[in-house]
Scaffold this motif. Structure first.
Motif, mmCIF file in Angstrom:
data_model
loop_
_atom_site.group_PDB
_atom_site.id
_atom_site.type_symbol
_atom_site.label_atom_id
_atom_site.label_comp_id
_atom_site.label_asym_id
_atom_site.label_seq_id
_atom_site.Cartn_x
_atom_site.Cartn_y
_atom_site.Cartn_z
ATOM 1 N N ARG A 173 8.698 -1.345 0.194
ATOM 2 C CA ARG A 173 8.463 0.088 1.095
ATOM 3 C C ARG A 173 7.976 -0.437 2.347
ATOM 4 N NH1 ARG A 173 4.219 2.385 -0.198
ATOM 5 N NH2 ARG A 173 2.928 0.931 -2.168
ATOM 6 N N ALA A 174 7.548 -1.123 2.709
ATOM 7 C CA ALA A 174 6.738 -1.857 4.418
ATOM 8 C C ALA A 174 7.841 -2.181 5.244
ATOM 9 C CB ALA A 174 5.445 -2.645 4.069
ATOM 10 N N ALA A 175 8.551 -2.570 4.079
ATOM 11 C CA ALA A 175 9.936 -3.665 4.462
ATOM 12 C C ALA A 175 11.169 -2.267 5.240
ATOM 13 C CB ALA A 175 10.278 -4.729 3.982
ATOM 14 N N ALA A 176 10.606 -1.588 4.388
ATOM 15 C CA ALA A 176 12.664 -0.025 4.252
ATOM 16 C C ALA A 176 11.511 0.473 5.433
ATOM 17 C CB ALA A 176 11.741 1.005 3.628
ATOM 18 N N PRO B 201 6.625 -10.221 10.328
ATOM 19 C CA PRO B 201 5.699 -10.168 9.335
ATOM 20 C C PRO B 201 5.000 -8.965 10.520
ATOM 21 C CG PRO B 201 6.452 -12.031 10.159
ATOM 22 C CD PRO B 201 7.319 -11.625 10.867
ATOM 23 N N GLU B 202 4.997 -8.646 11.299
ATOM 24 C CA GLU B 202 3.586 -7.863 12.361
ATOM 25 C C GLU B 202 4.052 -6.776 11.948
ATOM 26 O OE1 GLU B 202 3.150 -11.644 14.018
ATOM 27 O OE2 GLU B 202 5.015 -11.081 13.879
ATOM 28 N N SER B 203 5.303 -6.145 12.054
ATOM 29 C CA SER B 203 6.171 -5.099 11.769
ATOM 30 C C SER B 203 5.861 -4.343 10.061
ATOM 31 C CB SER B 203 7.384 -4.662 11.792
ATOM 32 O OG SER B 203 8.402 -5.750 11.056
ATOM 33 N N ALA C 53 -3.242 -1.698 5.842
ATOM 34 C CA ALA C 53 -3.032 -1.935 7.217
ATOM 35 C C ALA C 53 -4.244 -1.603 7.386
ATOM 36 C CB ALA C 53 -1.430 -1.349 7.613
ATOM 37 N N ASP C 54 -4.860 -0.390 7.279
ATOM 38 C CA ASP C 54 -6.076 0.152 7.946
ATOM 39 C C ASP C 54 -7.603 -0.661 7.439
ATOM 40 O OD1 ASP C 54 -5.938 1.812 5.560
ATOM 41 O OD2 ASP C 54 -7.540 2.611 5.874
ATOM 42 N N LEU C 55 -7.096 -2.116 7.063
ATOM 43 C CA LEU C 55 -8.476 -1.960 6.034
ATOM 44 C C LEU C 55 -8.396 -3.545 6.738
ATOM 45 C CD1 LEU C 55 -8.155 -1.891 2.028
ATOM 46 C CD2 LEU C 55 -9.640 -0.933 3.859
#
Length: 229
Positions: A144-147, A157-159, A167-169
């Protein structure tokens, strides 16, 4: 030469394993093992708050857990609801913020309503963040994150990291698995790239705040190299 300060963990994750084996060893119903597992959650969350952890992530229900017998899944859902109803007041007053990762909306409507209400009630809290992985699978999370990253531009890797559920932890420092199993079981695979790991034979219903404290003390002595020397 100055003595190096101990490394302090900010974010700990736990694969809570062994409820069924705990019950089997005592010739008790598996459901009672899950009930005792919830008691362990209470102890450990209180301990994490007292020890100043910024985030504690617990693997509560994986995408693979749907393969379990229907009665067991129903028992787990019932325990989850009772846990939220009975413990939310304490956690809210103690400044604990509840965060859910995974597709919790795949659960029944009453569970979704309880979860969303608990997150809304604790959203402004600034103490320990209790992260509960519900209907969670790390491979799905990464996909999901890669999409999402691809829809915005180059995949790096950063995106990808920017679109993970966590991501907020703070970065994951320590991952603990109870019950003697030595595998990650599709849990926080991306986040665990350079995470320290601790595998213990203690079954989850027997895990205490002291076990967590011991794990944090052991972590503080480790030298984290992130691939370097």
């Amino acid at each position: 030469m100055a003595k190096e300060e101990p490394v302090q963990a900010r974010h700990v994750a736990i694969i809570m394993d062994g409820n069924g084996r705990w019950a089997k060893k005592r010739h008790l119903p598996r459901a009672l093992g899950h009930q005792r597992g919830v008691e362990a959650v209470r102890r450990v969350v209180r301990g994490a708050r007292e020890m100043g952890l910024e985030a504690l992530t617990l693997y509560a229900f994986s995408t693979e857990n749907w393969r379990r017998p229907e009665e067991e899944v129903s028992d787990l859902m019932g325990l989850m609801k009772r846990f939220i109803l009975s413990d939310l007041d304490e956690f809210a007053k103690a400044g604990v913020r509840l965060k859910i990762i995974g597709d919790y909306k795949g659960f029944q409507a009453d569970v979704v309503e309880l979860v969303e209400g608990a997150m809304a009630r604790t959203a402004g809290n600034t103490g320990t963040t209790l992260v509960v992985a519900l209907n969670y699978g790390s491979q799905d999370e990464i996909a999901r994150a890669a999409a999402k990253a691809a829809a915005e531009g180059p995949i790096t890797p950063e995106s990808i990291a920017a679109h993970l559920d966590t991501a907020d932890l703070p970065p994951l420092d320590l991952l603990i698995r109870t019950s003697g199993e030595v595998r990650l079981s599709n849990f926080l695979l991306w986040q665990a790239a350079y995470t320290e790991m601790l595998f213990t034979d203690v079954l989850w219903p027997d895990f205490t705040a002291e076990h967590l404290r011991d794990a944090l003390e052991a972590f503080s002595t480790r030298e984290r190299r992130y691939g370097g020397r």
